[in-house]
Enzyme design. Structure first.
Site, PDB file in Angstrom:
ATOM      1  N   GLU A   1      -5.712   2.579   3.070  1.00 19.82           N
ATOM      2  CA  GLU A   1      -6.373   3.216   2.193  1.00 19.82           C
ATOM      3  C   GLU A   1      -7.642   3.931   2.634  1.00 19.82           C
ATOM      4  OE1 GLU A   1      -6.962   4.408  -0.971  1.00 19.82           O
ATOM      5  OE2 GLU A   1      -6.520   2.770  -2.136  1.00 19.82           O
TER       6      GLU A   1
ATOM      7  N   HIS B   1       1.721   0.430  -2.930  1.00 22.66           N
ATOM      8  CA  HIS B   1       1.828  -0.878  -2.808  1.00 22.66           C
ATOM      9  C   HIS B   1       1.819  -1.425  -4.291  1.00 22.66           C
ATOM     10  CE1 HIS B   1      -2.199  -1.144  -4.841  1.00 22.66           C
ATOM     11  NE2 HIS B   1      -2.650  -0.242  -3.744  1.00 22.66           N
TER      12      HIS B   1
END
Length: 220
Positions: free
Chosen positions: A157, A69
């Site tokens: 994550e 990201h």
């Protein structure tokens, strides 16, 4: 910052339909609106694979591109994690620009192959910063160039716990250094080994409808 890595596929990848929320990015089994870059169910070629004779191999992507990201609020200020749930952390304006640049680079990479009928297929974490990255990364791609999009929770994550106490995180990270980064499990969270297990499961499970010239993973 948004980064990408390209590699040739060596193992199959899990393909799942995950219910979409209100996010403008639509899963392939949902009807896309006219302006959406995602093709709708009636124009989704992977449906034809269901009728393939037994033993025929499904299409494989030409390459796999791994994307991180863009810059997030948490990258700028770690205090964000003490008051905002990790899945809700957003991109900064710089992160949005990084995602757009990354999308343009991916398009250039794919077009260099000289294949005129190429398509891309996206797998993305449901975390907000990943969805925002994909939304901006996909801007350089016409609707007809996107074979599909899937939200895959196993790409998220590493879980460091819920709302993170900064002082406790310093203590836990020091303990991880002594114990070993790969196997140390954060309280109410995961170890790197846990992440390895779920990512490996995603990678190894055989997708019945894997499809697209390039296959992009976006994690958080």
């Amino acid at each position: 910052m948004a980064t990408l890595f390209s590699t040739l596929p060596s193992s199959p990848i899990q393909h799942r339909k995950i219910p979409c929320n209100s996010c403008p990015i639509k899963c392939c089994h949902e009807k896309a609106n006219h302006n959406s870059p995602i093709i709708d169910e009636n124009g989704f070629p992977e449906k034809n694979l269901l009728s393939n004779p037994r033993g025929s191999k499904p299409p494989r992507p030409r390459r796999i591109i791994l994307v991180r990201h863009g810059q997030s609020q948490g990258n700028v200020d770690e205090c964000v994690y003490t008051r905002v749930a990790d899945p809700k952390v957003m991109l900064t304006q710089q992160g949005i620009s990084e995602a757009e640049e990354c999308g343009e680079e991916i398009r250039r990479m794919v077009e260099k192959d000289g294949n005129s009928d190429w398509k891309v297929y996206f797998y993305v974490s449901p975390y907000k910063r990943s969805l925002e990255t994909l939304r901006n990364l996909a801007k350089p791609f016409e609707r007809s160039r996107i074979a599909g999009v899937r939200e895959e929770p196993r790409l998220r994550e590493q879980d460091f716990g819920n709302f993170q106490d900064q002082e406790q995180m310093k203590i836990q990270k020091a303990a991880r250094k002594l114990y070993g980064r790969f196997f140390y499990r954060f309280p109410n969270g995961e170890s790197a080994a846990d992440v390895y297990d779920r990512i490996t499961a995603t990678w190894r499970a055989k997708p019945r409808h894997e499809f697209g010239d390039s296959f992009t993973w976006s994690h958080t």
